[in-house]
Design an enzyme around this catalytic site. Structure first.
Site, PDB file in Angstrom:
ATOM      1  N   ASN A  97       0.831  -1.210   0.000  1.00 13.91           N
ATOM      2  CA  ASN A  97       0.000   0.000   0.000  1.00 13.91           C
ATOM      3  C   ASN A  97       0.865   1.260   0.000  1.00 13.91           C
ATOM      4  O   ASN A  97       0.613   2.217  -0.742  1.00 13.91           O
ATOM      5  CB  ASN A  97      -0.920   0.021   1.219  1.00 13.91           C
ATOM      6  CG  ASN A  97      -2.114  -0.897   1.081  1.00 13.91           C
ATOM      7  OD1 ASN A  97      -2.408  -1.397  -0.010  1.00 13.91           O
ATOM      8  ND2 ASN A  97      -2.815  -1.123   2.180  1.00 13.91           N
ATOM      9  N   HIS A 144     -14.164   3.006 -16.349  1.00 18.79           N
ATOM     10  CA  HIS A 144     -14.060   2.170 -15.151  1.00 18.79           C
ATOM     11  C   HIS A 144     -15.324   1.332 -14.952  1.00 18.79           C
ATOM     12  O   HIS A 144     -15.401   0.516 -14.045  1.00 18.79           O
ATOM     13  CB  HIS A 144     -13.812   3.080 -13.938  1.00 18.79           C
ATOM     14  CG  HIS A 144     -13.393   2.366 -12.695  1.00 18.79           C
ATOM     15  ND1 HIS A 144     -14.208   2.269 -11.587  1.00 18.79           N
ATOM     16  CD2 HIS A 144     -12.246   1.706 -12.375  1.00 18.79           C
ATOM     17  CE1 HIS A 144     -13.587   1.602 -10.637  1.00 18.79           C
ATOM     18  NE2 HIS A 144     -12.391   1.249 -11.088  1.00 18.79           N
TER      19      HIS A 144
END
Length: 707
Positions: free
Chosen positions: A43, A440
């Site tokens: 992350n 998307h």
């Protein structure tokens, strides 16, 4: 004065802290805790490449403009550095002082170079000579062109000194007394990170890490020199590049240029151990990094290297109990879905339910002689994809196949370019996204000739068409033959592949055209229909909430007495629980074994409730700069099922954490008499019970008569 918005980047850091919180949880199996620590690092890698890089660029431009939270870029960066260092220190302390000793107690012992026995030294020396040494390329640094350090690649650095009395060679190789003799060696990729060692006893096994072996035996790369100090390090570079949207026919080449730039962009951050302050200072000077940019770890640069322990015989006992992925009860396993979908919509909830129905739906369409056309969007689809195989097979069988491949899917650009080329070679019509907008949306439409008509079957989803992540991400998708949805789907594909302007859609809402206004209108409708006796109710689940217009609408709803329940996995800029502003808003977050990825929105609507799923979070990028779809759940059974899923997330009192008005997250407190509820476990048991209730077909046996 209470700010109306939390800072976006600092809110993300608190999400990563919630991931770390799971790694600290001693009730979880050891390898799962290690997995969470690895996720913290991955992350951070993406966060620094994209978000921190963009902030550093603003600082370099001397921008003092404040964001919605009132912070300037410099203030944000200072806060990021302080909190990120704190999170990484806690991560390292947990890894070195808790998880590794606990693994050792279970018989998996990490051995550092200082602990190698003579037998292990001889063994690793042989391994280094035969398997590792040929892959290494030492790079000297006292040259005019400083060697390039690759993005997110671990290196071993060596501070060298000539051995007295030994000739080094030419004057060029001797180096300069004015410059430290430092060389880098890239830790090779594609080979094992873990090497099992001889020694130990019958109840334990010892292992060494590749990074340590290279650092320990790298002196063999420099005959004639002593290695005075070593350092392990990794550099994170800027990856926040935008492709030239006006490249036209050369768009793919423009995208490839972006990938090249990403490899050699400016350094943002360095992670290293602390074994050589001299090398650290040297790197900081050469890479133009400041102390705030350097993150020191105890020993292990990438905790993910340890995840190869998943292959050890001991791994099952140190991991979560295996959860199956059940085939959904509402869909036939052997027959195509056409007849079933004409009767009812069907919901798929992965990963509790198997992703096989999506693959089967597309595969059946590819092989069905009555299917005329297939249209779909692809954002991230993974390697070795059966989705790609089915599309290619359909095109080769003469069907019209149109696929919109979004090349701008960050960090998947190279793979998507390869998929696009492969699909085109198979005869698929490939559309390379839209100018200035990422596509998307997750949608698949099959057009089929039937006896009475041409019928369209549609699949809409909250997650990508990726068979790998569908085993790890929690997502909702809809199979339907609903005519209104099919009409809207047809309009959608006409818009994104041609020159059509958007007509009024009956069911679907599309960003950036109608979705944001639709969401805000439904929030306002909740305000209008809310009364003291029957207050309005909004329940929403998503990955992130950052859109200021939507947040302002939710504040107005709270002030009007509407109850707002938000389940936000990641970033949340909304400030809950502030008197006079948001006292009726509650925000919870769940981080567990599956990544929560579904976007679900419920509006009570004065007693006529509506429920929607979407590919979009309530973020600026999703609602204003991407092509997204939000779709209604119209089937009554599907509606109740998804509403029950939504309610389960707000009943969780085991993994859920609640956002406080000061920006901190606190575990949801469970009363002494309260039933223990872990949302993901409740959902798994629900689908397991449905599987157990399926009628079992009896196996037919024939008995052969013999003399």
């Amino acid at each position: 004065m209470q700010e109306r918005y939390f800072n976006r980047e600092l809110s993300w850091l608190e999400f990563n802290a919630r991931v770390l919180f799971q790694g600290l949880n001693k009730e979880l199996p050891l390898l799962e805790r290690l997995q969470f620590l690895s996720i913290v690092t991955s992350n951070f890698d993406e966060f620094f490449q994209v978000r921190v890089a963009s902030i550093k660029r603003l600082i370099m431009e001397n921008s003092n403009q404040t964001d919605a939270s009132g912070l300037s870029p410099h203030m944000v960066y200072t806060s990021i550095s302080a909190r990120a260092h704190q999170i990484m220190r806690t991560q390292q302390e947990c890894l070195m002082s808790d998880i590794l000793p606990s693994l050792a107690e279970k018989g998996l012992i990490y051995v550092t170079p200082m602990q190698y026995t003579q037998q292990q030294i001889e063994y690793l020396s042989g391994v280094f000579n035969s398997e590792i040494f040929p892959l290494l390329t030492p790079l000297r640094t006292d040259v005019e062109a400083f060697p390039h350090i690759k993005n997110l690649t671990t290196y071993a650095a060596f501070l060298l000194a000539p051995i007295k009395g030994i000739k080094v060679g030419s004057e060029a190789l001797k180096g300069s007394d004015d410059l430290p003799r430092i060389a880098f060696v890239e830790i090779p990729d594609g080979i094992s990170n873990i090497y099992w060692l001889p020694g130990g006893d019958s109840n334990s096994r010892q292992f060494a890490l590749l990074q340590d072996i290279v650092a320990q035996y790298g002196t063999k790369l420099f005959p004639g020199f002593d290695v005075e100090e070593t350092l392990l390090f990794k550099v994170t570079r800027d990856a926040d590049f935008a492709v030239d949207e006006d490249a036209g026919k050369n768009f793919i080449h423009a995208m490839e240029d972006v990938l090249i730039q990403r490899k050699s962009s400016f350094p943002v951050q360095m992670t290293c151990n602390s074994s050589s302050q001299k090398i650290i200072r040297f790197l900081m000077e050469k890479l133009e990094l400041k102390e705030d940019d350097v993150y020191r770890v105890n020993q292990i640069i990438n905790p993910a290297d340890l995840m190869e322990l998943r292959d050890a015989d001991e791994a099952p006992a140190l991991s979560f109990e295996r959860w199956e992925h059940f085939y959904p009860a509402g869909l036939p396993e052997e027959e195509p879905y056409w007849d079933s979908l004409k009767m009812h919509d069907r919901i798929l909830h992965v990963p509790y339910e198997s992703y096989d129905p999506v693959v089967k739906f597309l595969s059946d369409a590819a092989d069905d002689d009555d299917v005329l056309a297939i249209k779909m969007t692809l954002y991230r689809t993974g390697r070795d994809s059966p989705i790609i195989d089915a599309l290619e097979r359909a095109a080769q069988r003469g069907k019209q196949v149109v696929v919109l491949v979004e090349l701008k899917a960050r960090f998947d650009e190279e793979r998507n370019i390869a998929w696009a080329n492969e699909l085109e070679q198979a005869g698929v019509t490939v559309i390379y996204g839209l100018v200035n907008l990422k596509v998307h949306a997750k949608i698949l439409m099959v057009i089929r000739r039937e006896s009475d008509t041409i019928r369209r079957y549609v699949h809409l989803a909250t997650g990508n068409y990726n068979t790998k992540t569908a085993k790890l991400y929690s997502d909702i998708s809809l199979f339907t033959a609903n005519l209104q949805i099919a009409n809207d789907a047809t309009q959608f594909f006409n818009l994104v592949t041609g020159y059509s302007t958007l007509q009024n859609m009956n069911c679907l809402s599309m960003a950036p055209v109608t979705m944001k206004s639709r969401i805000i209108a439904m929030i306002n409708r909740e305000i209008e229909r809310s009364t003291a006796e029957n207050p309005g109710l909004i329940i929403a689940k998503m990955n992130s909430l950052t859109h200021e217009e939507v947040i302002s609408a939710l504040y107005k709803a709270s002030q009007a007495g509407v109850k707002v329940l938000l389940n936000i996995r990641g970033i949340c800029m909304l400030v809950p629980g502030v008197e006079g502003l948001s006292e009726n808003i509650r925000v919870v977050s769940i981080v567990d074994r599956y990544l929560e990825h579904a976007r679900i929105f419920y509006f009570q609507n004065g007693g006529t409730p509506e429920l929607y799923c979407s590919s979009a979070d309530w973020m600026n990028r999703n609602l204003d700069r991407r092509i997204e779809l939000m779709f209604p759940i119209l089937d009554k059974v599907a509606f109740e099922d998804i509403k029950s899923i939504l309610d389960t997330y707000f009943a969780d009192n085991t993994t859920a954490m609640e956002l406080q008005s000061n920006g901190s997250w606190e575990p949801v407190v469970r009363g002494k008499k309260d039933e223990v509820i872990r949302a993901q476990e409740v959902l798994y048991k629900k689908y397991r019970q449905l599987e157990e209730k399926k009628p079992k077909s009896e196996e037919t046996r024939f008995e052969v008569r013999r003399k």
